[in-house]
Each structure stands twice: as C-alpha cells, then as structure tokens.
Design a protein around this motif. Structure first.
Motif, short mmCIF file in Angstrom:
data_model
loop_
_atom_site.label_atom_id
_atom_site.label_comp_id
_atom_site.label_asym_id
_atom_site.label_seq_id
_atom_site.Cartn_x
_atom_site.Cartn_y
_atom_site.Cartn_z
N LEU A 226 58.16 51.19 11.06
CA LEU A 226 59.32 50.99 11.90
C LEU A 226 60.25 52.19 11.81
CD1 LEU A 226 60.92 48.92 13.69
CD2 LEU A 226 62.04 48.18 11.57
N ARG A 227 60.72 52.68 12.95
CA ARG A 227 61.67 53.79 12.97
C ARG A 227 63.04 53.35 12.46
NH1 ARG A 227 61.69 55.56 19.04
NH2 ARG A 227 63.61 56.56 18.27
N ASP A 228 63.62 54.14 11.59
CA ASP A 228 64.95 53.81 11.06
C ASP A 228 66.02 53.87 12.14
OD1 ASP A 228 63.93 53.46 8.51
OD2 ASP A 228 64.30 55.54 7.91
N ASP A 229 65.80 54.72 13.16
CA ASP A 229 66.83 54.94 14.17
C ASP A 229 66.63 54.10 15.43
OD1 ASP A 229 64.51 56.20 15.01
OD2 ASP A 229 65.55 57.93 15.88
N TYR A 230 65.66 53.18 15.41
CA TYR A 230 65.35 52.44 16.63
C TYR A 230 66.29 51.25 16.81
CZ TYR A 230 62.79 50.02 20.28
OH TYR A 230 62.44 49.40 21.47
N ASP A 231 66.87 51.14 18.01
CA ASP A 231 67.76 50.03 18.31
C ASP A 231 67.71 49.70 19.80
OD1 ASP A 231 69.59 48.01 17.79
OD2 ASP A 231 71.32 49.31 18.15
N ALA A 232 66.51 49.65 20.34
CA ALA A 232 66.35 49.42 21.78
C ALA A 232 65.48 48.20 22.05
CB ALA A 232 65.75 50.67 22.44
N TRP A 233 65.59 47.19 21.19
CA TRP A 233 64.80 45.98 21.40
C TRP A 233 65.20 45.27 22.68
CZ3 TRP A 233 60.75 45.53 18.35
CH2 TRP A 233 60.79 46.06 17.05
N PRO A 234 64.25 44.66 23.35
CA PRO A 234 64.60 43.84 24.52
C PRO A 234 65.53 42.70 24.10
CG PRO A 234 62.24 44.24 24.44
CD PRO A 234 62.80 44.71 23.12
N ASP A 235 66.26 42.16 25.05
CA ASP A 235 67.21 41.10 24.76
C ASP A 235 66.50 39.75 24.76
OD1 ASP A 235 69.56 39.75 24.29
OD2 ASP A 235 70.17 39.72 26.40
N TRP A 236 65.59 39.57 23.79
CA TRP A 236 64.88 38.31 23.65
C TRP A 236 65.81 37.25 23.08
CZ3 TRP A 236 60.96 41.79 20.90
CH2 TRP A 236 60.01 42.27 21.80
N GLN A 237 65.82 36.08 23.67
CA GLN A 237 66.68 35.00 23.20
C GLN A 237 65.98 34.11 22.18
OE1 GLN A 237 70.02 34.88 24.21
NE2 GLN A 237 69.35 36.89 24.98
N GLY A 238 64.67 33.97 22.29
CA GLY A 238 63.95 33.04 21.42
C GLY A 238 63.24 33.69 20.25
N VAL A 239 63.40 34.99 20.09
CA VAL A 239 62.74 35.70 18.99
C VAL A 239 63.69 35.77 17.81
CG1 VAL A 239 61.73 37.90 18.24
CG2 VAL A 239 61.30 37.05 20.57
N THR A 240 63.28 35.19 16.70
CA THR A 240 64.11 35.20 15.50
C THR A 240 63.34 35.84 14.36
OG1 THR A 240 63.33 33.00 14.87
CG2 THR A 240 65.33 33.11 16.20
N GLY A 241 64.08 36.27 13.35
CA GLY A 241 63.46 36.90 12.21
C GLY A 241 63.69 38.40 12.21
N THR A 242 63.05 39.08 11.28
CA THR A 242 63.25 40.51 11.05
C THR A 242 61.99 41.28 11.39
OG1 THR A 242 64.74 39.98 9.22
CG2 THR A 242 63.88 42.23 9.32
N PRO A 243 62.09 42.38 12.14
CA PRO A 243 60.91 43.20 12.40
C PRO A 243 60.33 43.75 11.10
CG PRO A 243 62.72 43.84 13.83
CD PRO A 243 63.29 42.93 12.80
N ALA A 244 59.03 43.82 11.02
CA ALA A 244 58.39 44.37 9.84
C ALA A 244 58.69 45.86 9.71
CB ALA A 244 56.88 44.16 9.91
N LYS A 245 58.92 46.30 8.50
CA LYS A 245 59.04 47.74 8.27
C LYS A 245 57.69 48.42 8.36
CE LYS A 245 63.18 47.42 5.35
NZ LYS A 245 63.76 47.69 3.99
N THR A 246 56.65 47.66 8.01
CA THR A 246 55.29 48.18 8.07
C THR A 246 54.39 47.14 8.72
OG1 THR A 246 55.60 49.45 6.04
CG2 THR A 246 53.33 49.06 6.74
#
Length: 530
Positions: A226-246
């Motif tokens: 996972l890129r440290d500088d990434y902050d362009a996730w889609p505006d998902w309403q039903g997706v919860t939790g944390t993206p994996a670092k790997t």
C-alpha cells in the motif's frame, strides 16, 4: 523491488476470461451491504489471497486473462467505479456528463498522484486512454472496442479547467460502463515512457492506484504494498475496515487445497466456484458474498478461409448443440452448481433474451446423423479438464473425431481472436460483469482482424444493425428491444451454443472483509476488520 522468474505451472481450476464491466447484482451471505466480513483478529496489516492463474502482464491496457485484470485494479485507478448496487461512483473523476451520445466530459480530481508523486492531471489521463485506444496488441484492441464502441475515440485534456473530453465517432451508450473496467486504469507518465518495464511491473512511478508491486515470482506469487501517500479511495458507503498494508497473492493449486488453506488460516480471502464453497457458507466463522461470474458458451468458427467445418453448416452447428447434455456439462465443470444459460450471457444482465424456444433439445441420435465422420478442432482453456473431457466425449459419442487444444488464458484469448485457422469450435468464458454489448459483439460486427470483437467471424448484418441501434438508443425500453433482437439473430443462426452460468463465492475468514459492487468483485476493496 525483487522480481523473480519461475516456470509457470498448470493449475486444475476454472477461470473466467476477464475484461470489462456491467451487470446485475446477486448477493448472498451475512452482510446486506455486499461485504463478507468476520470478527476475529487479523495479523500485521497483511491479507493473503489467491488467484487461479498468475498474472502475465502488469500493463492494464494489455490485460487479457482474469488475473491480469484483477491485479490491474490494485495498481491503477480508473475514471469511474461501479456503484455498490447500481450506477457509478467517482474514481479519478469527480463529475461526469454525457453531453451527447458521442461526447462525454469528466472532471478530474485534484488530489490524486502517481506513485512517484506526480500529480495526475487531465493530460496524464488523456495520454493513458489514448495509449489504450491506439495500442496494436489484440487484447488492447478488443478492450478499446468494448470501452469506446465501434468508432474511433479522441481525447482532449484541459488542465486549466481540470477536464477530459472523450469524443466518439459513433454513438456508444456503454462508454461510462466501459470506463469502470480495469483495462482503462490510468498509467502514469513513467509507465508510458517504459512500456516493457510497465508490462514487467518494474517501473516504480507507473502506478496510479493504491498499491505498487513489491515482489513477483512468475507463475507463483505477487506481493503488493500500500502506498503511504495514497488517499483517493472511492466513496464506498458499505466498505468497512482497514486496507491491507501488504497483499500477498499466490496461485491456487486446486480448489480443495484452497479450501483447506482458508480453513487453516493460511489464506484469508479466496474465491470458489465449486462445492468447496459449501464448507463455509453455513459456518459462522466465515462470511461470504456471491456473484454470477461467467457465462460459458461454445463459439462456432465461421471465419471465411479458415477451414472451419462450421462455415455455411447450420445443420452441423445445431448437431453440436444437440450432442451436449447441459446438465452433464454443469456436473462435470461446476459440481452442478451452475445455472442454465439461455442466450449470450447470464439472465442477471439487463436486456438478455430468454432463448429457450430457439435452442435445440438434447438429442444424441439426431446429432449422430450429422456429426458422424466429422473432425472438429476444439479450443479451450487449460485446467478445466473434466468439463473439456465431457465436451469432447459428448461429440465423440455422436460420431465426431475431436482434437483438443487447451491453452493458458492469455494464449487461449489470443488464438480465439487472431488465429481462427487453428480451431473450429471454442469453449468461451465471458464475465457476466461485462457489458451486454460485448457478449453480442462476439458474434456480430467487425472481426478481431478488423479491430472488432467478432470472434465467430459471422457476417450478421441484421444483428449488427440491431446492436448499433441499441447502443445509440436513449430510451431504455427501445434499447432493450434492440438488444433482444440482436440476440435473437445470433441464436437463430446458431452462431453459438449457450451452456451454463456459474456462481462464485468470495469467502472471507474472521477478521477480513471483501465486497462486490453491482455484481463485480473488486480486489482493492479487501479489508482487515479487526
């Protein structure tokens, strides 16, 4: 990056031929939001998952096999994404407008960057789409036809206004849907400057998406960070939790082994199409979502000059359909978990036709009268041996001699499109998340040699006119009527034989989640939930 190369090993599992998007949603499982999630603790920011084949390219424009398409979603963002139940949400685009049937304008978000820090401007977006539209690779040309339609697209960037305008020479109502597909992932300038490195995954600044490739062992595994500088996730309403670092991706050896790995905790999220899914669906330690994934058909080669036995032989095409027991094929390939297919793609897709009255019934005696003494070259994907054997033996039982060629997904796709002189009939798998127009254009319109998708090589002017009318229609009822007319011409010609539609189960063990959007599994939405 540590890029390792090993020999590709054969895998005994089924795979969907991947490309592009749009279909109806089928959800089952523990969450009404379309996510499969658990509650037990997960470890160290890592998600371990599987694919049925190893990626063969990391250039999204050249993606052909299902694994190529799947990993493209990790590394490259698209202008639009599938909505959680219907429609679209923004990806790299914040707004979009269909100014006409041939002109579409997109406003590009200002906070997205490439993996080397380069700001993603409209000019970068336009250059990447231009590359997809003009690449000579057969997979890219097929994708271009699906995304932008039968005409020629042009791209105009206005960096001051923050917009990209796409102009089409012919109306195409499914362009927005096409722009959700992984093959339209935006390639950053560093990647376009080094296309061989892009395909190999070695260009550090090529990525526009959330992850970059950290390690690749050809035929065996891939690791994304996972890129440290990434902050362009889609505006998902039903997706919860944390993206994996790997994200660690390994190639499944077989479905039984995958099920054992999920049960033992060696794999966190995996995908099943067969009875192994039943090990988890009633166990509260796991949760799942389902998608109608692939439509399996037989394509009859009618390309002139290829030596195909099916050219100008509707009686022979009908006999093949009569020789195959669809229920037996379902049992051989999918443990009888598939559902009947009645047209070019699954009935879950809007505007599909119920072609029951146009399809010949199973009748080996009738088939034998026509097939006896015929030699048929059958092209199929590798690693689906029971289903391939069933097809071949069915035709042999009806008196035909069958020569089987089973290739890996990339070679199978390429041979179907570009080497019709090598086969008479092809077992095709089309993802039901693709536009209906893509399934129809497999049998009508320009051939692959002429920049189209018509693998069958059929000169079906009536069906092509119906398809064009559907793509130009603005009234939904009018569009559906034209789509249905196009499908009817295909079934009446016996250009193909529908077989079955499979259902895929995305299983998540406790502590992990996975989501589907409008019938499409998005690997980048995998999450750690505890």
């Amino acid at each position: 990056m540590n890029i390792k190369h090993h020999s590709v090993t054969r895998r005994k599992v089924i795979v969907a031929a991947a490309l592009l998007s749009a279909a109806g949603l089928a959800l089952t499982g523990c969450g009404a939001t379309g996510s499969a999630a658990g509650t037990a603790a997960a470890s160290d920011g890592v998600i371990n998952t599987e694919l049925w084949y190893a990626p063969t390219t990391f250039d999204p424009a050249l993606a052909s096999g299902s694994s190529d398409v799947t990993v493209a979603r990790l590394g490259f963002d698209t202008l639009l994404r599938k909505g959680e139940t219907e429609g679209y949400i923004g990806g790299l685009a914040t707004d979009w407008t269909a100014k006409s049937g041939t002109e579409y304008e997109f406003t590009i978000r200002t906070d997205a960057t490439c993996s080397d820090g380069t700001v993603i401007t409209p000019s970068i977006v336009a250059a990447s789409l231009e590359y997809l539209a003009t690449a000579s690779d057969s997979s890219a040309q097929a994708s271009k036809a699906t995304v932008f339609g039968p005409g020629t697209p042009s791209f105009t960037a206005d960096d001051t206004a923050g917009t990209v305008t796409i102009d089409l020479t012919e109306p195409y109502s499914e362009v927005l849907d096409g722009l959700t597909s992984e093959v339209t992932g935006i390639i950053c300038p560093a990647g376009l400057a080094d296309l061989p490195g892009l395909a190999a995954g070695t260009v550090a600044g090529a990525w526009s998406g959330p992850y970059t490739l950290a390690d690749f062992a050809a035929g065996v595994s891939a690791t994304y960070t996972l890129r440290d500088d990434y902050d362009a996730w889609p505006d998902w309403q039903g997706v919860t939790g944390t993206p994996a670092k790997t994200v660690n991706i390994t190639v499944s050896t077989d479905s039984n082994t995958s099920a054992n790995l999920v049960a033992s905790g060696g794999i966190d999220i995996s995908r099943f199409y067969d009875s192994n899914a039943q090990r988890f669906v009633d166990d509260s330690a796991y949760s799942y979502v389902t998608i109608p994934s692939s439509a399996y058909t037989l394509i009859f080669n009618q390309n002139p000059g290829t030596g195909s036995v099916f050219l100008d032989r509707p009686d022979l095409r009908k006999a093949v359909s009569q020789a195959i027991d669809k229920e037996g094929f379902n049992a051989a390939g999918l443990d009888s978990l598939g559902t009947p297919l009645l047209t070019v793609t699954a009935s879950s897709v809007a505007c599909t036709l119920d072609g029951s009255d146009l399809l010949p019934a199973f009748d080996v005696a009738a088939a034998t009268k026509v097939l006896t003494g015929q030699t048929i070259r059958l092209l199929a994907m590798s690693n689906w041996d029971p289903a391939i054997d069933f097809l071949a033996e069915s035709l042999r039982t009806a008196g035909a001699t069958v020569e089987v060629s089973a290739l890996d997904p990339a070679d199978w796709q390429a041979e179907m499109r570009t080497q019709p002189e090598k086969w008479d009939i092809a077992l095709n798998a089309t993802t039901t998340a693709n536009p209906l127009s893509e399934a129809i254009s497999t049998y009508v319109g320009p051939t692959a040699a002429n920049g189209g998708r018509n693998i069958a090589g059929v000169d079906n002017a009536e069906g092509f006119a119906d398809l064009q009318a559907a793509l130009a229609a603005t009234d939904p009822a009018e569009q559906c009527s034209a789509f249905e007319d196009a499908q009817r011409t295909i079934l009446e010609d016996m250009s193909m034989t529908p077989l079955i539609t499979d259902t895929h189960f995305i299983i998540a063990r406790q502590g992990y989640a996975s989501s589907v959007f409008s019938g499409y599994w998005d690997i980048s939405s995998m999450r750690i939930t505890s």
